[in-house]
Every structure is written in structure tokens, then in C-alpha cells.
Design an enzyme around this catalytic site. Sequence first.
Site, mmCIF file in Angstrom:
data_model
loop_
_atom_site.group_PDB
_atom_site.id
_atom_site.type_symbol
_atom_site.label_atom_id
_atom_site.label_comp_id
_atom_site.label_asym_id
_atom_site.label_seq_id
_atom_site.Cartn_x
_atom_site.Cartn_y
_atom_site.Cartn_z
ATOM 1 C CG ASN A 1 -5.864 4.396 9.749
ATOM 2 O OD1 ASN A 1 -5.830 5.502 9.171
ATOM 3 N ND2 ASN A 1 -4.707 4.289 10.083
ATOM 4 C CB CYS B 1 2.330 3.526 10.370
ATOM 5 S SG CYS B 1 1.813 1.916 8.961
ATOM 6 N N GLY C 1 0.976 -1.241 -0.036
ATOM 7 C CA GLY C 1 0.100 0.146 -0.234
ATOM 8 C C GLY C 1 1.307 1.363 0.511
#
Length: 400
Positions: A162, A336, A75
Site C-alpha cells: 500500500n 492509518c 478490510g
Amino acid sequence: MTPPDRRTVYLDHAATTPMLPSAIEAMTYHLTRTGNASSLHGSGRCARRTVEEARESLAASLGAQPSEIVFTSGGTEADNLALKGLWWSRLAADPRRRRILLSGIEHHAVLDPAIWLARHEGAEIEWLTVDELGRVSPDDVREAVEREPESVSFVTLMMANNEVGTLQPVADVAAIAREHGIPVHTDAVQAIGQVPVDFAELGVDAMTVSAHKLGGPYGVGALVVHKETQLTPILHGGGQERDVRSGTLDVPATAAFAVAAEHAVKHQADEALRLTELRDLLVAGITGTIEGALLSGDPVDRLPNNAHLSFSDCEGDSLLLLLDARGIEVSTGSACNAGVAEPSHVLLAMGYDDQRARGSLRFTLGHTSTRADIDAVLEAIGPVVDRAKSAGLQNVGRNT
């Protein structure tokens, strides 16, 4: 580390979801075969056939044409290719196109390339505001576009957030941009397999997909690019993927990606119903028993597998580690950003204060999730919150 005899409750599927057995089988089979998909001999042609069959399968799953599928390493690369490729292509055609419209709740795989373009290429970022539910208003997009449409390079808006799971009005935004010939990119990484996604019906020009979010392997993804959309490559080499993305293709991963996507899309409706029921049990159980626990994001127009909750007078990291010690694995937000002691940029953009932004947990369910997982969380959450609050008060006392 969780003791080997203790059952792990995995509720971080938005970070990555376990590979589907069918995807493992496909990948394992192709790992035993040799062939570079760019080679002309028999083994190469066989590898090429596997890639093209995967491309056709993935396109069918996503409502796209096979020629619109550009395989990437995941992604992040797909987002970078979309943003940088659109930027340089649009700027070359008209030097006035320097404005990038995007929201402040995008994944860092979108935010960071946009900021890089601003710092190094002279892009002008215009931030689209979101409401308290984490949604961009199409009216705000229209105002930003119509103020000076000739200066807009492109619009990028994620399909589903997300962290808090809110769904975005991507099709409405694409329709507005299309009136002025402005391309739209959407990061659909979290949406595929969770909600219906049809590239053609959305009307966007580019869409990012990642395999490991839907039951495929790590290290492979795709950028779906409309056949008339021009992209400047950011990788140069062998000219693979129509010269848009050079690099030797990972044949086993590509095959497994297509199998996982087909399965996820085929079972999307039934799985959404199942996960929504489990998620609602989890939310009701926590908010009904934990004082000060609040659901974040849109309560209705959200991903079926996402439950993002904030807890008053607690640190999210403390909650996460206390749950982890009990064998329950969740997240404080985007994986992340794990380990970075700062509040979520998504929650701050939604207007949360610093304390609520820090005291949040994201529970995300997937194909391995069961009622027993929910029961385990509901049994543990009360003592965990009490202990986290106690630790927070002790830290405040030491700091005063």
C-alpha cells in the site's frame, strides 16, 4: 483548509478513492428501501435477493464462487477474520501449528492481529525479509516452510504494498504452501481494479477486499474464503454469512460495493494503461528536476497508480503540508498512520535509513486523475521542496 474557489488535486487514492457515480446510484436507491436480509417477510426477502445478487456479482468480478464471499465491515475486519480465524482453526486441528509466516511490510490490519496472536495466544511470528524493492522471495518462503512444515499455521502476504506499490509473488508462495497443505491469506485491498486478480488462479485460501479503495462506499468489504478452508468465527450472533461473520448486513453498501467492483474490474486494463502513463510523467518530472528525489519500490512490477518518492534533506510531513496549502493532497504512507511522527515500517524493512524513510511522499492516482493534476504537482514540487529543505536546516540549527 483549501479555499472553495481553488481546485483540489487529489492524489491519495490508495487511502480512499471517490465513489463511482454508478455505485452512488445503487446505494442511494437501496437506502430508500426497507428490509433486513435475515427477515422472512417480503421486504426481508427483497433485501436478501439484493445481497445475494451482489454476492454473485462480486464473486464473478474476483474469480470466485458466490459461496466463497463473506461480507465484512471492511478490510480491517476481513484481515482480522482471516488471521484469527485461520489461527484458531488450524491450532484446534493440530497444536503444533504455531508459526505464522508474514512479511514486515504488511498493512497494520495484518501486522497488528498477528502481533496480538503472538502476545495473547502464543503464536510464533516468523518475519519474511524483503529486498530493497520491497519484495518477498519465494525461495525464502520455501525455506521457512520446509524447515518444519507441520509447525506452520498459515502464511499471509499482501498482493501489492500500500505504500511503495510493489507487487508480490503471491501465486508462487501459494503454490509452495499448497505442497504442504498450509493455507495462504493475501490482502488484495490495493490490487483490485489496478491489476488482474483471480481468486481461483491465485490458489490462495483467503483474500481481503475493501470497497472504498475501488470506488465503493466506506464500511463494507469482503473476505473471499476457499470453500474447503475452515475459519473459526471471531464474531458471534445471528449466524449470518454461513456463521462465519455474524451481523446484520448493510444492504445498500453491499449493492454499491458489487457495482463498484464490477466497474473497476471491467475497466482495469484500460485504466491501468492510462494511469501508468500519468504516473510515469509524474515520476520522470520529479526525479528529472529535483536533486536527490528517488523512486521507491519496483520500477516495473508495481501498481500502475502508485508513485512513491523520497526526497533528501526533507521531512515528508513538511512536504505534505506545503503541498496541501497549494491544494494538492498526497500522503506520507499509510493513512492509518497519519499524524504519527515515526518513519514508515515498510521503508525500514526495505533497508532505508531513517532520513530517507521520513522524507517520503506517496502519490496515488485514480479514476478522477488527469494530466492537469500531474502538471499541478510538477509546477509546485520544486518550490515546496526548497522550502521544506530550508525549514529542515533551520530546525537543525535550533537543535544544535
